[in-house]
Design an enzyme around this catalytic site. Structure first.
Site, PDB file in Angstrom:
ATOM      1  N   SER A  11      -5.764  -8.887  -6.751  1.00 31.93           N
ATOM      2  CA  SER A  11      -5.633  -8.598  -8.182  1.00 31.93           C
ATOM      3  C   SER A  11      -4.689  -9.607  -8.822  1.00 31.93           C
ATOM      4  O   SER A  11      -4.995 -10.794  -8.851  1.00 31.93           O
ATOM      5  CB  SER A  11      -5.150  -7.152  -8.381  1.00 31.93           C
ATOM      6  OG  SER A  11      -5.139  -6.812  -9.747  1.00 31.93           O
ATOM      7  N   THR A  12      -3.521  -9.168  -9.293  1.00 30.28           N
ATOM      8  CA  THR A  12      -2.591 -10.064  -9.970  1.00 30.28           C
ATOM      9  C   THR A  12      -2.219 -11.250  -9.080  1.00 30.28           C
ATOM     10  O   THR A  12      -1.802 -11.068  -7.944  1.00 30.28           O
ATOM     11  CB  THR A  12      -1.305  -9.309 -10.352  1.00 30.28           C
ATOM     12  OG1 THR A  12      -1.650  -8.110 -11.024  1.00 30.28           O
ATOM     13  CG2 THR A  12      -0.425 -10.165 -11.244  1.00 30.28           C
ATOM     14  N   MET A  54      -1.363  -5.701  -8.232  1.00 30.75           N
ATOM     15  CA  MET A  54      -0.672  -4.527  -8.751  1.00 30.75           C
ATOM     16  C   MET A  54      -1.371  -3.252  -8.288  1.00 30.75           C
ATOM     17  O   MET A  54      -2.590  -3.204  -8.173  1.00 30.75           O
ATOM     18  CB  MET A  54      -0.660  -4.593 -10.278  1.00 30.75           C
ATOM     19  CG  MET A  54      -0.029  -3.411 -10.975  1.00 30.75           C
ATOM     20  SD  MET A  54       0.070  -3.640 -12.776  1.00 30.75           S
ATOM     21  CE  MET A  54      -1.645  -3.479 -13.257  1.00 30.75           C
ATOM     22  N   ASP A  90      -5.011  -0.296  -5.004  1.00 31.80           N
ATOM     23  CA  ASP A  90      -6.435  -0.380  -4.708  1.00 31.80           C
ATOM     24  C   ASP A  90      -6.626  -1.093  -3.365  1.00 31.80           C
ATOM     25  O   ASP A  90      -6.047  -2.147  -3.124  1.00 31.80           O
ATOM     26  CB  ASP A  90      -7.162  -1.144  -5.814  1.00 31.80           C
ATOM     27  CG  ASP A  90      -8.674  -1.097  -5.673  1.00 31.80           C
ATOM     28  OD1 ASP A  90      -9.191  -0.098  -5.119  1.00 31.80           O
ATOM     29  OD2 ASP A  90      -9.337  -2.046  -6.110  1.00 31.80           O
ATOM     30  N   HIS A 129      -9.871  -8.233  -9.335  1.00 38.19           N
ATOM     31  CA  HIS A 129      -9.837  -7.433 -10.558  1.00 38.19           C
ATOM     32  C   HIS A 129      -9.859  -8.353 -11.777  1.00 38.19           C
ATOM     33  O   HIS A 129      -8.867  -8.985 -12.113  1.00 38.19           O
ATOM     34  CB  HIS A 129      -8.566  -6.574 -10.595  1.00 38.19           C
ATOM     35  CG  HIS A 129      -8.512  -5.534  -9.534  1.00 38.19           C
ATOM     36  ND1 HIS A 129      -7.341  -4.974  -9.095  1.00 38.19           N
ATOM     37  CD2 HIS A 129      -9.488  -4.947  -8.805  1.00 38.19           C
ATOM     38  CE1 HIS A 129      -7.591  -4.079  -8.149  1.00 38.19           C
ATOM     39  NE2 HIS A 129      -8.894  -4.054  -7.954  1.00 38.19           N
TER      40      HIS A 129
END
Length: 332
Positions: free
Chosen positions: A151-152, A271, A274, A178
Site C-alpha cells: 500500500s503506502t 497502512m 490488510d 492499493h
C-alpha cells in the site's frame, strides 16, 4: 493536527519550511510559479526527512504526475474529488482521506496505557515489535505462485524490487497495490518499461502463467479460479475488505484455495492491516511468508501486523526480498 503554515506555491513555501518546521507537508500538483513536482525536488534535497503528501486529480495527467511524484520521493497522495455536488462535501471527503494518511507516519501515544498491537494496527500506527513471535520454516511444497501485497510507499517499493526478477522467472506474480482505477494501469505501464518480465493490469479471464506480473486493477478484487488445470484471474467488485478494493486479504485467501501451501506471499510497506487475515489462512496451509522490515518501510502497518502475529518466516529489508524469493523458488 495543527496547521502551522500555508503557501500559494512552492516558491513561497520553501523558505517557510525552516520557519515553521512542519512534520508533514501537503503539496498540490497544480500550483503557479513553482508546481508540486518542482517543489518536491527541492524538498527532497533540502529536507529529506520531511513527510510529503501530494494532492492529485483522478485524470490521466493527474495520475501520471502523481506516480512521478512518488518516484521522486513523495510518501503518499490523496485524490481530489471531481464529481462532488458541493464544496462542503468535497472538503469533507478530502478530510476523511487526508487525516489517516497524516497519522499513519507517527507513533501516536495512547491516552491510557499502551495500545495492543491490534488497536495500533486498526488506527494505522505500527504495532510494537513482538519478541516471542514463533519462527516458521519455509513450506516444503515447491512454490507455484508469488503474491505481493502493498500500500503506502508501494509504487517506489515495487519499482525497486520487480525489475530484479530475472527474465525467465518461472512463477506467476500477482500484485495488489492499493490504488484507484487508472492509477493501477499507469503503474503497470511504468513498471513494464523497467522490468525484464512483462507487467500488465490484470483482466478478468487472464491466464495465471509463469513469467508474467499481473497487477490488480483499482476498485476490483483480484482472485483466481481453476478449471481443467488452467488457473485464471477472476475480478469482482464484492464488498471492500479492510476498507480496500482491491484487497490483499481477498487475493491471499483466493490463491490459498487453489495453490494451498505452494505460495510465496510477500507483505510490503503499507497502512493498516490488510493481508493479515489472508496471511493467517496461507500460513495454516503451509505457505511461506516474507515481510518487509520496519526500517525500509514507509509505513510498517501491514508488514508489522503480519510480523507481530508471528506469521512471517523472514523479516527483510526491501533490497533483500528478491534474492530471498529467488532462493526459495530454486532460481539458479
Amino acid at each position: 493536527i495543527e496547521v502551522v503554515g500555508a503557501a500559494a506555491n512552492g516558491s513561497i513555501a520553501l523558505p517557510r519550511i525552516p520557519q515553521f518546521n512542519p512534520d508533514v507537508l501537503t503539496l498540490d500538483i497544480e500550483m503557479p510559479e513553482m508546481d508540486g513536482l518542482e517543489t518536491l525536488r527541492h524538498v527532497r534535497r533540502e529536507y529529506p526527512q520531511l513527510r510529503v503528501i501530494m494532492f492529485s486529480t483522478l485524470t490521466n495527467r493527474g495520475a501520471a504526475i502523481t506516480l512521478e511524484a512518488l518516484t521522486l520521493g513523495a510518501d503518499d497522495y490523496v485524490t481530489k474529488a471531481s464529481n462532488e455536488v458541493s464544496l462542503d462535501r468535497s472538503m469533507a471527503r478530502l478530510r476523511e482521506e487526508l487525516i489517516p494518511r497524516i497519522k499513519q507516519f507517527f507513533h501516536l501515544p495512547a491516552q491510557t496505557g499502551n495500545p495492543t498491537w491490534q488497536e495500533a494496527a486498526s488506527g494505522h500506527a505500527p504495532p510494537p515489535a513482538r519478541r516471542d513471535a514463533p519462527v516458521f520454516r519455509y513450506s516444503k511444497a515447491r512454490p507455484k505462485v508469488l503474491a505481493i501485497g502493498v500500500s503506502t510507499g508501494g509504487p517506489t517499493a515495487l519499482g525497486e524490487i520487480l525489475p530484479k526478477l530475472p527474465a525467465g522467472f518461472r512463477l506467476p506474480v500477482l500484485v495488489v497495490q492499493h490504488m484507484p482505477p487508472l492509477f493501477t494501469r499507469l503503474l503497470a505501464e511504468r513498471l513494464h518499461s523497467n522490468c525484464s518480465l512483462p507487467v500488465m493490469e490484470a483482466v478478468h479471464g487472464d491466464e495465471v502463467e509463469g513469467g508474467r506480473i499481473l497487477i490488480a486493477p483499482g476498485d476490483f478484487h483480484l482472485k483466481v479460479s481453476s478449471e481443467r488445470g488452467r488457473v485464471s484471474v477472476c475480478l469482482d467488485q464484492s464488498p471492500q475488505q479492510n476498507s480496500c478494493r482491491p484487497s490483499v486479504d481477498a487475493m491471499f485467501t483466493s490463491i490459498g484455495e487453489i495453490y494451498g501451501g505452494a505460495v510465496i506471499a510477500v507483505i510490503l510497506t503499507g497502512m493498516g492491516q490488510d493481508g493479515l487475515r489472508g496471511a493467517q489462512i496461507l500460513k495454516a496451509q503451509g505457505a511461506s511468508i516474507l515481510a518487509q522490515d520496519e526500517a525500509s518501510s514507509v509505513v510498517w502497518g501491514m508488514p508489522g501486523a503480519v510480523v507481530n502475529a508471528g506469521l512471517a518466516d523472514r523479516v527483510l529489508p526491501l533490497g533483500q526480498i528478491i534474492p530471498e524469493i529467488l532462493l526459495m523458488a530454486g532460481w539458479n
